[in-house]
Structures are given as structure tokens and as C-alpha cells.
Design a protein around this motif. Structure first.
Motif, PDB file in Angstrom:
ATOM      1  N   HIS A   1       0.838  -1.188   0.000  1.00 31.71           N
ATOM      2  CA  HIS A   1       0.000   0.000   0.000  1.00 31.71           C
ATOM      3  C   HIS A   1       0.879   1.247   0.000  1.00 31.71           C
ATOM      4  O   HIS A   1       1.762   1.391   0.846  1.00 31.71           O
ATOM      5  CB  HIS A   1      -0.932  -0.018   1.212  1.00 31.71           C
ATOM      6  CG  HIS A   1      -1.827  -1.210   1.205  1.00 31.71           C
ATOM      7  ND1 HIS A   1      -1.457  -2.417   1.748  1.00 31.71           N
ATOM      8  CD2 HIS A   1      -3.051  -1.400   0.675  1.00 31.71           C
ATOM      9  CE1 HIS A   1      -2.428  -3.288   1.565  1.00 31.71           C
ATOM     10  NE2 HIS A   1      -3.396  -2.706   0.916  1.00 31.71           N
TER      11      HIS A   1
ATOM     12  N   TYR B   1       0.945   5.419   0.115  1.00 31.58           N
ATOM     13  CA  TYR B   1       0.113   6.494   0.647  1.00 31.58           C
ATOM     14  C   TYR B   1       0.601   7.865   0.168  1.00 31.58           C
ATOM     15  O   TYR B   1       1.804   8.123   0.135  1.00 31.58           O
ATOM     16  CB  TYR B   1       0.135   6.461   2.180  1.00 31.58           C
ATOM     17  CG  TYR B   1      -0.414   5.178   2.747  1.00 31.58           C
ATOM     18  CD1 TYR B   1      -1.779   5.030   2.976  1.00 31.58           C
ATOM     19  CD2 TYR B   1       0.412   4.108   3.047  1.00 31.58           C
ATOM     20  CE1 TYR B   1      -2.300   3.854   3.493  1.00 31.58           C
ATOM     21  CE2 TYR B   1      -0.100   2.924   3.561  1.00 31.58           C
ATOM     22  CZ  TYR B   1      -1.448   2.806   3.780  1.00 31.58           C
ATOM     23  OH  TYR B   1      -1.966   1.648   4.286  1.00 31.58           O
TER      24      TYR B   1
ATOM     25  N   THR C   1      -2.812   3.863  -2.827  1.00 31.72           N
ATOM     26  CA  THR C   1      -2.660   3.130  -4.081  1.00 31.72           C
ATOM     27  C   THR C   1      -2.157   1.740  -3.727  1.00 31.72           C
ATOM     28  O   THR C   1      -1.186   1.604  -2.984  1.00 31.72           O
ATOM     29  CB  THR C   1      -1.639   3.824  -5.013  1.00 31.72           C
ATOM     30  OG1 THR C   1      -2.074   5.149  -5.280  1.00 31.72           O
ATOM     31  CG2 THR C   1      -1.468   3.049  -6.300  1.00 31.72           C
ATOM     32  N   GLU C   2      -2.813   0.712  -4.235  1.00 27.95           N
ATOM     33  CA  GLU C   2      -2.361  -0.649  -3.974  1.00 27.95           C
ATOM     34  C   GLU C   2      -1.350  -1.056  -5.039  1.00 27.95           C
ATOM     35  O   GLU C   2      -1.622  -0.971  -6.235  1.00 27.95           O
ATOM     36  CB  GLU C   2      -3.540  -1.617  -3.949  1.00 27.95           C
ATOM     37  CG  GLU C   2      -3.147  -2.964  -3.411  1.00 27.95           C
ATOM     38  CD  GLU C   2      -4.331  -3.823  -3.017  1.00 27.95           C
ATOM     39  OE1 GLU C   2      -4.126  -5.043  -2.918  1.00 27.95           O
ATOM     40  OE2 GLU C   2      -5.433  -3.284  -2.832  1.00 27.95           O
TER      41      GLU C   2
ATOM     42  N   HIS D   1       6.193   0.566 -12.699  1.00 24.93           N
ATOM     43  CA  HIS D   1       4.843   1.127 -12.628  1.00 24.93           C
ATOM     44  C   HIS D   1       4.947   2.611 -12.302  1.00 24.93           C
ATOM     45  O   HIS D   1       5.497   2.975 -11.265  1.00 24.93           O
ATOM     46  CB  HIS D   1       4.023   0.433 -11.536  1.00 24.93           C
ATOM     47  CG  HIS D   1       3.800  -1.010 -11.786  1.00 24.93           C
ATOM     48  ND1 HIS D   1       2.675  -1.489 -12.417  1.00 24.93           N
ATOM     49  CD2 HIS D   1       4.562  -2.100 -11.509  1.00 24.93           C
ATOM     50  CE1 HIS D   1       2.741  -2.803 -12.501  1.00 24.93           C
ATOM     51  NE2 HIS D   1       3.882  -3.200 -11.961  1.00 24.93           N
TER      52      HIS D   1
ATOM     53  N   LEU E   1       3.112   5.991 -11.202  1.00 24.40           N
ATOM     54  CA  LEU E   1       1.932   6.340 -10.423  1.00 24.40           C
ATOM     55  C   LEU E   1       1.280   7.623 -10.949  1.00 24.40           C
ATOM     56  O   LEU E   1       1.969   8.519 -11.442  1.00 24.40           O
ATOM     57  CB  LEU E   1       2.316   6.527  -8.954  1.00 24.40           C
ATOM     58  CG  LEU E   1       2.956   5.294  -8.301  1.00 24.40           C
ATOM     59  CD1 LEU E   1       3.632   5.667  -6.999  1.00 24.40           C
ATOM     60  CD2 LEU E   1       1.894   4.236  -8.079  1.00 24.40           C
TER      61      LEU E   1
ATOM     62  N   ASP F   1      -0.277   9.796  -9.021  1.00 20.89           N
ATOM     63  CA  ASP F   1       0.020  10.821  -8.022  1.00 20.89           C
ATOM     64  C   ASP F   1       1.207  10.388  -7.180  1.00 20.89           C
ATOM     65  O   ASP F   1       1.390   9.190  -6.927  1.00 20.89           O
ATOM     66  CB  ASP F   1      -1.201  11.026  -7.107  1.00 20.89           C
ATOM     67  CG  ASP F   1      -2.406  11.567  -7.871  1.00 20.89           C
ATOM     68  OD1 ASP F   1      -2.264  12.597  -8.544  1.00 20.89           O
ATOM     69  OD2 ASP F   1      -3.481  10.931  -7.789  1.00 20.89           O
TER      70      ASP F   1
ATOM     71  N   VAL G   1       3.611   9.504  -4.000  1.00 22.62           N
ATOM     72  CA  VAL G   1       3.380   8.896  -2.697  1.00 22.62           C
ATOM     73  C   VAL G   1       4.524   9.265  -1.755  1.00 22.62           C
ATOM     74  O   VAL G   1       5.648   9.510  -2.193  1.00 22.62           O
ATOM     75  CB  VAL G   1       3.214   7.362  -2.796  1.00 22.62           C
ATOM     76  CG1 VAL G   1       1.982   7.011  -3.619  1.00 22.62           C
ATOM     77  CG2 VAL G   1       4.443   6.702  -3.382  1.00 22.62           C
TER      78      VAL G   1
END
Length: 121
Positions: A44, A46, A56-57, A67, A69, A71, A73
């Protein structure tokens, strides 16, 4: 006379134990409310520090793929026996630093991350 003392001592011990348990329960509840979310299996990410903000998982089954993202984290929590994460400050798994999680972690990142890769621990 001895049985009376033993009963009083037993009652006193029970009272102290009950008070200690109540104190521990209150303290633990207060600390948990101000801290991280409870541990849960998976990865997870955050948006905020200390497990706050948008979640986001991470796809822990997709080893090796970068990957990006949507946004940034700022913190991570991972519970997995077979995968860990490497997080990067830039999209495309690039940037001036990389942060590796291990397979059991709960941590703030050294800065905001915009991408990650799943690796074996």
C-alpha cells in the motif's frame, strides 16, 4: 487469619492487574489512532506521511515491471513474504535515489515517489 490475608492479597493483585490491562488498552488505542493504519497483506502506497492520504495498492504479482503512479506517494506499507518494492522519485523508475522496502515494512519515504518496481526480497 492466613486465609483472610491470602484473599485480600489476591483481591489486590486482581485489582492491580485489571487497572494495568485497562491502562494498556487505552494507551494502545490512543497510539494506534494517531499512527499508521493496521497492517494488511499486500503493498500500500500512501499520498501522505505515516500512512495517510490517498492509497494506491501496488501490484505485487508483477515482478520487474516499472509502474508509474498517477500521483506521488510519501509512505509505504508492505506485508508480503515473496515481494518487496523499490520506489523512485521520477516516472519510469528514474531519479536521484531509489528506496527498497523489504517484504515487511512500514515507512516514510526519503521524498515523494512517482514510480515503483516489484522485486524479490
Amino acid at each position: 487469619m492466613v486465609p483472610s490475608r491470602a484473599r485480600k492479597r489476591g483481591a489486590a493483585v486482581a485489582t492491580v492487574m485489571a487497572a494495568a490491562l485497562i491502562g494498556i488498552g487505552v494507551g494502545a488505542g490512543t497510539a494506534h489512532a494517531a499512527g499508521w493504519p493496521p497492517l494488511q497483506r499486500g503493498g500500500h502506497l500512501y499520498g501522505g506521511t505515516n500512512g495517510t492520504g490517498a492509497v494506491t495498492e501496488a501490484d505485487l504479482g508483477d515482478f520487474g515491471t516499472c509502474h508509474t503512479l498517477a500521483d506521488p506517494v510519501s509512505s509505504v506499507q508492505i506485508v508480503s513474504g515473496s515481494a518487496s518494492l523499490v520506489l523512485y522519485p521520477q516516472a519510469g523508475c528514474g531519479g536521484s535515489w531509489a528506496w527498497a522496502s523489504g517484504s515487511l515494512a512500514q515507512s516514510n519515504l526519503p521524498g515523494q515517489a512517482l514510480s515503483y518496481r516489484v522485486v524479490t526480497p
